[in-house]
Design a protein around this motif. Structure first.
Motif, PDB file in Angstrom:
ATOM      1  N   ARG A   1       0.821  -1.226   0.000  1.00  0.00           N
ATOM      2  CA  ARG A   1       0.000   0.000   0.000  1.00  0.00           C
ATOM      3  C   ARG A   1       0.847   1.265   0.000  1.00  0.00           C
TER       4      ARG A   1
ATOM      5  N   TYR B   1      -2.607   1.185  -6.135  1.00  0.00           N
ATOM      6  CA  TYR B   1      -3.458   1.317  -4.946  1.00  0.00           C
ATOM      7  C   TYR B   1      -4.914   1.157  -5.393  1.00  0.00           C
TER       8      TYR B   1
ATOM      9  N   LEU C   1     -10.509   6.452  -7.180  1.00  0.00           N
ATOM     10  CA  LEU C   1      -9.333   7.285  -7.393  1.00  0.00           C
ATOM     11  C   LEU C   1      -8.517   6.809  -8.600  1.00  0.00           C
ATOM     12  N   ASN C   2      -8.437   5.507  -8.761  1.00  0.00           N
ATOM     13  CA  ASN C   2      -7.462   4.895  -9.669  1.00  0.00           C
ATOM     14  C   ASN C   2      -8.062   3.929 -10.668  1.00  0.00           C
TER      15      ASN C   2
ATOM     16  N   PRO D   1      -6.830  -1.187  -0.568  1.00  0.00           N
ATOM     17  CA  PRO D   1      -6.717  -0.219   0.535  1.00  0.00           C
ATOM     18  C   PRO D   1      -7.191  -0.784   1.865  1.00  0.00           C
TER      19      PRO D   1
ATOM     20  N   SER E   1     -10.870   8.303   2.898  1.00  0.00           N
ATOM     21  CA  SER E   1     -10.512   8.884   1.602  1.00  0.00           C
ATOM     22  C   SER E   1     -11.744   9.204   0.768  1.00  0.00           C
TER      23      SER E   1
ATOM     24  N   GLU F   1      -0.951   5.689   5.385  1.00  0.00           N
ATOM     25  CA  GLU F   1      -1.647   5.262   4.161  1.00  0.00           C
ATOM     26  C   GLU F   1      -2.669   6.313   3.728  1.00  0.00           C
TER      27      GLU F   1
ATOM     28  N   GLN G   1      -0.827   9.341   2.380  1.00  0.00           N
ATOM     29  CA  GLN G   1      -0.295   9.152   1.028  1.00  0.00           C
ATOM     30  C   GLN G   1      -1.362   9.472  -0.028  1.00  0.00           C
ATOM     31  N   THR G   2      -2.579   8.989   0.222  1.00  0.00           N
ATOM     32  CA  THR G   2      -3.662   9.256  -0.729  1.00  0.00           C
ATOM     33  C   THR G   2      -4.014  10.736  -0.752  1.00  0.00           C
TER      34      THR G   2
ATOM     35  N   GLU H   1      -1.431  12.969  -2.358  1.00  0.00           N
ATOM     36  CA  GLU H   1      -1.452  12.829  -3.811  1.00  0.00           C
ATOM     37  C   GLU H   1      -2.595  13.642  -4.420  1.00  0.00           C
TER      38      GLU H   1
END
Lengths: 343, 343, 343, 343
Positions: free
Chosen positions: A102, A128, A133-134, A147, A155, A213, A216-217, A220
């Motif tokens: 992660r 991730y 998001l991705n 996640p 998030s 964690e 980090q999200t 970004e």
């Protein structure tokens, strides 16, 4: 139809993954591994799976996981580090529900998990697995880092706001509450019914592994380091996470409700409630849905976001299946359609 | 030995008050009133009181409350407004567990409770019954306004900080969680086991009646209006409140632990835990104790205060008895010495 | 004032014993032993005892238990076998909450507990500590075998009937339900909140160790071997036992209610409810009381007895204190007077 | 594809029926009626149905139920009496989850339900909807009386034994335990979390309405009146029934395990566990499955049958859907395939 293996399915995310995959129309479960319980019928350990999963646990060494299309890891941290590489080399897709891939920074991982990162060479491959998001990157991922439960709930409550620059990124407070299945199926006094029942407490106030964690999200999405306080609590219930986010609006007047409605309009698993509503964890029990509502407390100038998920589904195994669907080109919601069981 | 009456003892604060007063060595319960249940034995409604309370509920009109030394109100709001005046005129001390006399501003009360204040002429007499704030004034009070459950848990976590000027008073966030007995013993779908069990949710995000009550206390201690966000949540347990307070240190480096240790050193019912501890609601179950711990989350610059009470004891009936002890010159802890029942 | 030691106080009967003894006016706790946790403050393991028990766990070898007036064993079986003898020889009274001395037949004990009886020479000294059956013998006992939780609830529901010959002794069915604290404070998957919560099951249908214990009592009272089916179940709650006894009236018309009322009229801890009542475990929570009610189902010819206790109090630690009071000549209810905490 | 109406879907069996029917591939929900909540969105009352049921409650008078293929009643007793006739006359199949048509004897019904039977002329049409007993009759039924929750759990545990004459029909004891959703979604103090949580009690020991219903089934299978004691209890959990049946073997040596295995071999929703197993209610949560295990307690000569169901599924709405499937020629398990949610 793909063939999948599951490493370490004796915990709660494991049995939840089995529940979802056993009914998935595009999946055949080929092997369910456990070092300690090899030879035991899966449905002997989990009677809820009687008539649904007709396999025995098998030792990972015997499981021929390299012949699977995908392998899920529902293991303590460190295991996927050790086993993912050879599988990836053999062309198997790896979907890791543990924390092993992660964090993109191996140093940071080592600091929070108290041991060296065991597979830094694969970090570049890891995607991730938060579809909201991705999504596009997940479609082509070979190694999916599913996640954590808290990071998912927190998030999803922040993506629209950070992307729109509508809150002060230096002042984010996430007060999170989780049912006790989040602590796993380990034999430990702290998880006993007589300890946890009729009781409520905070924990890990010195720092929880989900804090880096989440950061980090958020970093970004915000495009810069955010300021985040994250405090988890333990709720005397089995399933469910409720995140309460305290935020400071920024960047001028925003119609927050409209922002969330628009952001999540086409998302299959995020449901934005009407103003004034309070999402309940029971309303998502057993499902992959995240429900969100917004509030603006009196005379406070603050925005409050309420976000609920089932920690074992959208917070773990359901999100893993959602990711798998994307990776293999199945409709994203395949196998994730069952309604919440209420009451 | 004093003689007391209890008005409206058919709810949870009522039965808790009966539990405490029945064992109080300086108290004789003279009358327990209920309009709807007059004639019913108290121990018939509450079998836990069999052999302890040998009284029938009696209609308030028949109860000769004016012959009591003190009368407790464990009633919905509005009742004490109507009944307190004549009792006070007759020299009876009134200890009101409802919200009727908590707010000093009758207009504010009317706005939050949706009806005119019924006894503004008595507001000048009312003393807010938080001993850790108002001990001396309570000793001589004729009309005691027992604090609400949330206000008790939140205020006790803030008194040392605000008094020392150690936090920014404009930025106080109180995320509070309560067991369901806080909602009372009314027949309502929202309180059913099947609705509340295995469920967690926020409520009253548009504004809760305890918000102005907490603000009144904090404003007074801070000597200026504070900025407060207060968000309550419902926990699937019977008793207990956990307040998590997010604060911004101010006024230079402070040893928060030392501040709390010193502030509460001589308080009989506030227990400050060691750094790193997490107070649990189960550790105060059935008792008048508030336990507090402090934390400073990583890289956040924030202070987090964790404060737990039993909502029915320190948050209601126990604090009422503590107040009564002060008012009548009994040792402050009389009748409040039983140990927490754990597990 | 007597001085007591407690061996093995890290479990639920141990902490309950500490709660009761810490408030007992005639008792000073001299030592609390634990092999594994020596050096740890008792109140560190059990925050509910903060401010009440100011002792560290101490290794049994260091504890000078032989200088105590009485030593309690709240240990797994086998420990009291090994340690009781020297204490008895030193004139210390032993109050054993484990099963070590409950069965008078060492062979039978060995068969049900899967190991040889470790102290058969002391069986002649052991008195079965059910005051309602053995009050006088308890007064002079040196070695008290405190009854198990199920045997207490079941036996109290049967004593009046068997003594009066009012039921068929060959046809006794005891369906018993227990809260999960009865399984102790061991780290085990089967006791986790997520396993036990929202779940109900029978267990030990092949035979439970309390079956021979109950039979021993019933055989003695009936004066002949009885026929007993005993089936325990696990309830998703912390405390409480409910025994439902199905019996066949015998020996002519009996007024069962009058029989129970008379039998228990002077018992301080047995409360016979009125006909038609249903005793609730919550009504005895935290107390040493057993509540009993009788029913005669339609067209059945059967008698049903409903009996509830708190498994940790009347079913363990409270009954141990009651026994200690008798052994040392204190009023029988000393230290056992706190009211049930409800809700 | 058939079109169905649901009368009275604001309770727990109603919302469960909606959950099952919303995902049923052969069913379109045409109308969901409620007198009190007409105009309210169904998903507003039950957030778990958001995105799944896009209907408002409608007044029964406006619902054109006579245009449905089938109408379900999830109503208090008496309602189906009043409304079923005209629907049946219009050719609509009626599936009644209430008790209105379960007892074949109108007098008996009136005695237990405290009011005259409102539609005795339709009793001849009513088929008792237990597929394991009445499968063929259900296929052609116009009016289906869906069994009660306790009768389902108890009857399934007895059918093989009574049909084989393997037990004494005069001596049947059924000790049953139910989660609290069985009491419905009425606002009542007795169902509050603070009353029911951490509590266990028997109820209705003077006689429960399911007693004559169970007897009717058992009498029919036994071909003679049976002797039945039925005692229900309330468990602090939301869903699940556990029946513990105490029986006296008769008619010579029987291999009970083989008898049950054979009897239920082809039943899609009855699962006989291996000897020594203990079925758990959690293992059937949310599903239409009944799990059964057998035990023979030591030295007792008795047979014990353990039977668990989800009271809202196999005990109500799931069994109703199973019946509907049979009535309309759909595969019997259609729409009932979701796996149990565990933990």
């Amino acid at each position: 139809m793909i063939s999948v293996g599951i490493v370490g399915a004796t915990g709660y995310t494991g049995v939840e993954l089995l529940r979802l995959l056993a009914d998935h129309p595009e999946v055949q479960i080929r092997a369910v591994t456990s070092r300690g319980d090899a030879g035991t019928p899966v449905a002997g350990m989990f009677p809820s799976l009687r008539g649904r999963v007709d396999l025995d646990f098998v030792d990972p060494a015997q499981a021929r996981l390299d012949e699977c299309d995908a392998v899920f890891f529902a293991t303590p941290h460190g295991v996927a580090h050790a086993m993912a590489g050879p599988l990836l080399d053999a062309g198997v897709r790896v979907i890791d529900l543990s924390a092993d891939f992660r964090l993109r920074d191996a140093e940071l991982w080592a600091r929070w998990y108290g041991q060296p990162h065991g597979a830094p060479q694969w970090l570049g491959e890891a995607v991730y697995g938060l579809p909201e998001l991705n999504r596009e990157r997940i479609r082509s991922a070979r190694l999916l880092a599913v996640p954590g439960c808290y990071p998912t709930a927190v998030s999803l409550g922040l993506l629209p706001l950070l992307q729109a620059g509508a809150i002060d990124p230096d002042d984010i407070i996430a007060d999170a509450k989780s049912g006790v299945s989040g602590a796993g199926r380990k034999a430990q006094v702290g998880g006993l019914f007589a300890e946890v029942g009729e009781n409520f407490k905070a924990y890990a106030s010195a720092g929880h592994r989900h804090w880096p964690e989440i950061r980090q999200t958020l970093d970004e999405v915000a495009g810069r380091p955010v300021g985040l306080v994250f405090q988890p609590h333990l709720v005397p219930m089995i399933r469910g996470i409720h995140a309460t986010l305290y935020l400071r609006p920024a960047g001028g007047a925003t119609d927050f409700q409209a922002l969330f409605d628009a952001f999540y309009r086409d998302e299959p698993f995020v449901d934005v409630l009407a103003p004034g509503a309070h999402p309940e964890t029971a309303s998502v029990r057993g499902t992959n849905v995240c429900r969100i509502a917004l509030a603006q407390p009196v005379e406070s100038g603050r925005l409050v976001v309420l976000s609920v998920i089932d920690n074992l589904v959208k917070g773990a195994s359901g999100q893993a299946v959602q990711g798998m669907n994307l990776m293999f080109g199945f409709p994203e919601g395949t196998g994730l359609g069952a309604a919440p069981v209420f009451p």
